[in-house]
Design a protein around this motif. Structure first.
Motif, PDB file in Angstrom:
ATOM      1  N   LYS A 341     -26.497 -29.625  -1.309  1.00  0.00           N
ATOM      2  CA  LYS A 341     -26.006 -29.815  -2.672  1.00  0.00           C
ATOM      3  C   LYS A 341     -25.833 -28.502  -3.423  1.00  0.00           C
ATOM      4  O   LYS A 341     -24.983 -28.385  -4.299  1.00  0.00           O
ATOM      5  CB  LYS A 341     -26.945 -30.749  -3.436  1.00  0.00           C
ATOM      6  CG  LYS A 341     -27.039 -32.142  -2.833  1.00  0.00           C
ATOM      7  CD  LYS A 341     -27.857 -33.070  -3.699  1.00  0.00           C
ATOM      8  CE  LYS A 341     -28.024 -34.438  -3.047  1.00  0.00           C
ATOM      9  NZ  LYS A 341     -26.732 -35.078  -2.782  1.00  0.00           N
ATOM     10  N   ALA A 342     -26.660 -27.508  -3.122  1.00  0.00           N
ATOM     11  CA  ALA A 342     -26.568 -26.236  -3.841  1.00  0.00           C
ATOM     12  C   ALA A 342     -25.447 -25.346  -3.309  1.00  0.00           C
ATOM     13  O   ALA A 342     -25.114 -24.334  -3.923  1.00  0.00           O
ATOM     14  CB  ALA A 342     -27.893 -25.488  -3.770  1.00  0.00           C
ATOM     15  N   CYS A 343     -24.872 -25.720  -2.168  1.00  0.00           N
ATOM     16  CA  CYS A 343     -23.867 -24.871  -1.519  1.00  0.00           C
ATOM     17  C   CYS A 343     -22.463 -25.254  -1.991  1.00  0.00           C
ATOM     18  O   CYS A 343     -22.123 -26.438  -2.075  1.00  0.00           O
ATOM     19  CB  CYS A 343     -23.964 -25.019  -0.008  1.00  0.00           C
ATOM     20  SG  CYS A 343     -22.791 -23.995   0.897  1.00  0.00           S
ATOM     21  N   ARG A 344     -21.674 -24.258  -2.276  1.00  0.00           N
ATOM     22  CA  ARG A 344     -20.283 -24.485  -2.656  1.00  0.00           C
ATOM     23  C   ARG A 344     -19.446 -24.574  -1.379  1.00  0.00           C
ATOM     24  O   ARG A 344     -19.486 -23.665  -0.547  1.00  0.00           O
ATOM     25  CB  ARG A 344     -19.779 -23.348  -3.536  1.00  0.00           C
ATOM     26  CG  ARG A 344     -20.616 -23.130  -4.792  1.00  0.00           C
ATOM     27  CD  ARG A 344     -20.398 -21.719  -5.318  1.00  0.00           C
ATOM     28  NE  ARG A 344     -21.177 -21.435  -6.512  1.00  0.00           N
ATOM     29  CZ  ARG A 344     -22.424 -20.956  -6.501  1.00  0.00           C
ATOM     30  NH1 ARG A 344     -23.029 -20.726  -5.338  1.00  0.00           N
ATOM     31  NH2 ARG A 344     -23.055 -20.705  -7.622  1.00  0.00           N
ATOM     32  N   VAL A 345     -18.670 -25.634  -1.255  1.00  0.00           N
ATOM     33  CA  VAL A 345     -17.796 -25.819  -0.101  1.00  0.00           C
ATOM     34  C   VAL A 345     -16.365 -25.619  -0.573  1.00  0.00           C
ATOM     35  O   VAL A 345     -15.888 -26.319  -1.473  1.00  0.00           O
ATOM     36  CB  VAL A 345     -17.982 -27.205   0.529  1.00  0.00           C
ATOM     37  CG1 VAL A 345     -16.998 -27.419   1.676  1.00  0.00           C
ATOM     38  CG2 VAL A 345     -19.417 -27.366   1.030  1.00  0.00           C
ATOM     39  N   ILE A 346     -15.671 -24.646   0.024  1.00  0.00           N
ATOM     40  CA  ILE A 346     -14.353 -24.232  -0.438  1.00  0.00           C
ATOM     41  C   ILE A 346     -13.323 -24.466   0.655  1.00  0.00           C
ATOM     42  O   ILE A 346     -13.525 -24.090   1.814  1.00  0.00           O
ATOM     43  CB  ILE A 346     -14.341 -22.727  -0.799  1.00  0.00           C
ATOM     44  CG1 ILE A 346     -15.456 -22.401  -1.803  1.00  0.00           C
ATOM     45  CG2 ILE A 346     -12.975 -22.299  -1.313  1.00  0.00           C
ATOM     46  CD1 ILE A 346     -15.295 -23.050  -3.140  1.00  0.00           C
ATOM     47  N   ARG A 347     -12.225 -25.080   0.275  1.00  0.00           N
ATOM     48  CA  ARG A 347     -11.069 -25.169   1.170  1.00  0.00           C
ATOM     49  C   ARG A 347     -10.054 -24.128   0.714  1.00  0.00           C
ATOM     50  O   ARG A 347      -9.591 -24.163  -0.421  1.00  0.00           O
ATOM     51  CB  ARG A 347     -10.432 -26.565   1.151  1.00  0.00           C
ATOM     52  CG  ARG A 347      -9.237 -26.682   2.110  1.00  0.00           C
ATOM     53  CD  ARG A 347      -8.652 -28.080   2.098  1.00  0.00           C
ATOM     54  NE  ARG A 347      -7.983 -28.385   0.836  1.00  0.00           N
ATOM     55  CZ  ARG A 347      -6.733 -28.020   0.546  1.00  0.00           C
ATOM     56  NH1 ARG A 347      -6.028 -27.299   1.406  1.00  0.00           N
ATOM     57  NH2 ARG A 347      -6.191 -28.348  -0.607  1.00  0.00           N
ATOM     58  N   MET A 348      -9.750 -23.199   1.591  1.00  0.00           N
ATOM     59  CA  MET A 348      -8.791 -22.159   1.248  1.00  0.00           C
ATOM     60  C   MET A 348      -7.385 -22.658   1.503  1.00  0.00           C
ATOM     61  O   MET A 348      -7.074 -23.175   2.571  1.00  0.00           O
ATOM     62  CB  MET A 348      -9.066 -20.898   2.067  1.00  0.00           C
ATOM     63  CG  MET A 348      -8.231 -19.705   1.651  1.00  0.00           C
ATOM     64  SD  MET A 348      -8.534 -19.151  -0.049  1.00  0.00           S
ATOM     65  CE  MET A 348     -10.103 -18.316   0.157  1.00  0.00           C
ATOM     66  N   ARG A 349      -6.535 -22.537   0.486  1.00  0.00           N
ATOM     67  CA  ARG A 349      -5.139 -22.907   0.648  1.00  0.00           C
ATOM     68  C   ARG A 349      -4.381 -21.737   1.257  1.00  0.00           C
ATOM     69  O   ARG A 349      -4.956 -20.722   1.622  1.00  0.00           O
ATOM     70  CB  ARG A 349      -4.540 -23.277  -0.721  1.00  0.00           C
ATOM     71  CG  ARG A 349      -5.255 -24.447  -1.408  1.00  0.00           C
ATOM     72  CD  ARG A 349      -4.491 -24.862  -2.652  1.00  0.00           C
ATOM     73  NE  ARG A 349      -5.087 -26.032  -3.274  1.00  0.00           N
ATOM     74  CZ  ARG A 349      -5.679 -26.036  -4.455  1.00  0.00           C
ATOM     75  NH1 ARG A 349      -5.774 -24.918  -5.152  1.00  0.00           N
ATOM     76  NH2 ARG A 349      -6.189 -27.147  -4.963  1.00  0.00           N
ATOM     77  N   ASP A 350      -3.087 -21.882   1.338  1.00  0.00           N
ATOM     78  CA  ASP A 350      -2.261 -20.787   1.847  1.00  0.00           C
ATOM     79  C   ASP A 350      -2.173 -19.726   0.762  1.00  0.00           C
ATOM     80  O   ASP A 350      -1.246 -19.720  -0.063  1.00  0.00           O
ATOM     81  CB  ASP A 350      -0.859 -21.297   2.221  1.00  0.00           C
ATOM     82  CG  ASP A 350      -0.902 -22.230   3.410  1.00  0.00           C
ATOM     83  OD1 ASP A 350      -1.807 -22.052   4.237  1.00  0.00           O
ATOM     84  OD2 ASP A 350      -0.047 -23.120   3.500  1.00  0.00           O
ATOM     85  N   ALA A 351      -3.158 -18.869   0.729  1.00  0.00           N
ATOM     86  CA  ALA A 351      -3.236 -17.863  -0.316  1.00  0.00           C
ATOM     87  C   ALA A 351      -2.152 -16.808  -0.127  1.00  0.00           C
ATOM     88  O   ALA A 351      -1.911 -16.337   0.977  1.00  0.00           O
ATOM     89  CB  ALA A 351      -4.607 -17.188  -0.308  1.00  0.00           C
ATOM     90  N   VAL A 352      -1.493 -16.454  -1.231  1.00  0.00           N
ATOM     91  CA  VAL A 352      -0.519 -15.372  -1.216  1.00  0.00           C
ATOM     92  C   VAL A 352      -1.254 -14.091  -1.550  1.00  0.00           C
ATOM     93  O   VAL A 352      -1.802 -13.931  -2.636  1.00  0.00           O
ATOM     94  CB  VAL A 352       0.611 -15.622  -2.233  1.00  0.00           C
ATOM     95  CG1 VAL A 352       1.584 -14.447  -2.238  1.00  0.00           C
ATOM     96  CG2 VAL A 352       1.331 -16.919  -1.910  1.00  0.00           C
ATOM     97  N   THR A 353      -1.303 -13.179  -0.598  1.00  0.00           N
ATOM     98  CA  THR A 353      -2.001 -11.921  -0.817  1.00  0.00           C
ATOM     99  C   THR A 353      -1.079 -10.944  -1.525  1.00  0.00           C
ATOM    100  O   THR A 353       0.040 -10.704  -1.080  1.00  0.00           O
ATOM    101  CB  THR A 353      -2.451 -11.307   0.525  1.00  0.00           C
ATOM    102  OG1 THR A 353      -3.310 -12.238   1.186  1.00  0.00           O
ATOM    103  CG2 THR A 353      -3.205 -10.009   0.293  1.00  0.00           C
TER     104      THR A 353
END
Length: 505
Positions: A341-353
């Motif tokens: 519960k304390a952990c952030r779960v992130i889905r990375m999109r197609d990031a434009v660098t």
């Protein structure tokens, strides 16, 4: 007191009626462009349509409606006898307040066609705002509905708007129009920040994209600004809001993972990889990355370059992590990760660098192109008598991919597609070697070593050799390269020069 004129031309009509009514009660006369005039008239507020006042109708489908000498001379005229006489000669009148907000270019650029975005580029509104802001000594300018209560309260209390408030309102205008123009420039030329070269003019603009509790430390304010035409490059699937430090480490972990073969996992702590590995599955890659330095990994950020499956989610259960980031997650994996519960779960999109890196320094900006691509193993040179074995070559390539993501001075020891020791951010290269060797322990024996820059002395090679390192990859280029190569030959170490440095400060 002479009759005072206020000009309204707004797309956002929140607070409009209340503000105009308050001005009329104070004896002001209201001028307005067609759509704004209709809205005010429907609310029972006396208003003069601007086209009646100028004698020129809106033309070109509304593209031209406020670009008229009476309008701009009325705004720009100073309170001098000469200016007022010239204004009167064309049948004009001083305009004392301008309330304008601009076409919603951002919305059109996000979801519309090029033609729709072009039509949403405001010309007359920007000209009105800039004219009023330039002449703030006489004219009050409101570029947002948030300005209306400030101005109305001042007029009710003092009969005038204090000069300091006028000046602040003018400054807001130029901030807003600069932002607006930068957004249009970026839309018309998406690579305008630099396509392999540094721009003649650096345009930095953005809006706060997500809330941050504070900066690196609680006494520092912090925010994440993002170009409004770019989507947020990630999605928070669970956990607390991200912090300033989380975002820095998240980017470091994600970029490092993208440089490695699939599947790979990278664990970052304080912007440095403390473990990285490739394997047959994401779960194995994480376990091997964690095994590199499990003590440092506590409270770190882990990145995957492939989808997290149930097995990987299970492997992640045994350690406290701040953030997990991956391009995708199996539904069952998310169910298991929900226990953290304390952990952030992130889905990375197609990031434009962005093609440039920018940081502040000495009141200005340091700007550089990204350190990416260009490392071609076919150009590397074996400079020692012994060439690397096939397995050493594999590990040298892996270590060289990881070391570019470690803060300088940087040393990475690797073995069988896994980091076994990392020395980061040291003032002397030999100390970075000592730390990497200390972290590796017995695993240094038979490992390879990558150095982000050349060895200025043979001492780093001597320390690595004594620990059992068998092959080294480094850029070369030191005036003492012959001494460094001689030390490697003396210990039977294979050494490869890449000809390319990877400092990271």
């Amino acid at each position: 007191m002479a009759e005072r004129y206020a000009l309204f031309s707004v797309t956002d009509r929140s607070g409009l009626v209340e503000f105009a009514r308050g001005l009329v009660e104070l004896g002001w006369r209201i001028l307005a462009t067609r759509g704004t005039a209709q809205a005010l008239s429907a609310a029972g507020i006396p208003v003069t349509p601007l086209e009646e006042w100028t004698g020129v109708p809106e033309i070109l489908g509304g593209r031209v409606k406020t670009l008229h000498p009476r309008v701009h001379a009325g705004i720009l005229a100073r309170a001098t006898e000469g200016d007022l006489m010239e204004l009167a000669a064309i049948g004009g009148h001083p305009i004392d307040l301008v309330a304008v907000n601009l076409y919603a270019f951002e919305e059109a650029a996000r979801g519309g066609s090029l033609e729709e975005a072009i039509e949403a580029i405001d010309i007359g509104g920007v000209a009105l705002l800039r004219a009023a802001a330039k002449n703030f000594a006489r004219v009050v300018v409101c570029s947002s509905p948030a300005d209306y209560p400030l101005v109305l309260d001042a007029l009710r209390q003092h009969g005038e708007v204090p000069m300091e408030l006028r000046r602040r309102l003018a400054a807001r205008v130029f901030q807003m129009t600069a932002y607006y123009d930068a957004m249009i420039a970026r839309y018309l030329d998406p690579e305008g920040l630099g396509s392999g070269s540094l721009p003649e003019r650096l345009l930095l603009f953005g809006r706060p994209a997500i809330p941050l509790r504070y900066g690196e430390n609680p006494h520092q304010a912090g925010a994440f600004y993002l170009d409004p035409l770019r989507p947020l490059p990630f999605e928070v699937l669970q956990g607390k809001p991200l912090s300033y430090n989380n975002l820095l480490d998240l980017e470091a972990a994600w970029r490092a993972a993208q440089d490695l073969p699939v599947p790979a996992s990278v664990i970052v702590k304080h912007n440095n990889p403390c473990g990285a590995a490739v394997a047959d599955t994401p779960a194995q890659a994480f376990r091997r990355a964690l095994d590199s330095d499990p003590e440092s990994a506590y409270g770190g950020i882990v990145a995957f370059n492939t989808a997290v499956d149930v097995e990987a989610a299970g492997a992640l259960q045994g350690i406290f992590l701040e953030v997990i980031v991956a391009p995708a997650y199996q539904p069952e994996a998310l169910e298991r990760l929900a226990r953290k519960k304390a952990c952030r779960v992130i889905r990375m999109r197609d990031a434009v660098t962005l093609p440039l890196e920018v940081r502040s320094a000495l009141g200005g900006f340091l700007v550089q192109t990204l350190d990416e691509g260009g490392d071609d193993p076919r150009t590397w040179e074996v400079v020692t008598r012994r060439a690397p074995t096939e397995s050493e070559w594999r590990d040298l390539r892996f270590a060289w991919q990881v070391v570019r993501h470690v803060r300088s001075n940087a040393i990475v020891l690797a073995r069988e597609g896994q980091t076994v020791g990392v020395g980061a951010g040291q003032m002397s290269r030999v100390d970075a070697v000592r730390i990497a060797v200390m972290k590796a322990g017995e695993r240094a024996r038979g490992a390879v070593l990558a150095s982000d820059a050349f060895f200025p002395f043979p001492d780093g090679v001597e320390v690595a050799a004594a620990a059992g390192v068998m092959a080294i990859i480094q850029p070369g280029g030191s005036i003492r390269d012959p001494e460094v190569i001689e030390a490697a030959d003396r210990w039977g170490i294979a050494m490869v020069f890449t000809g390319r440095r990877h400092f990271r400060h």
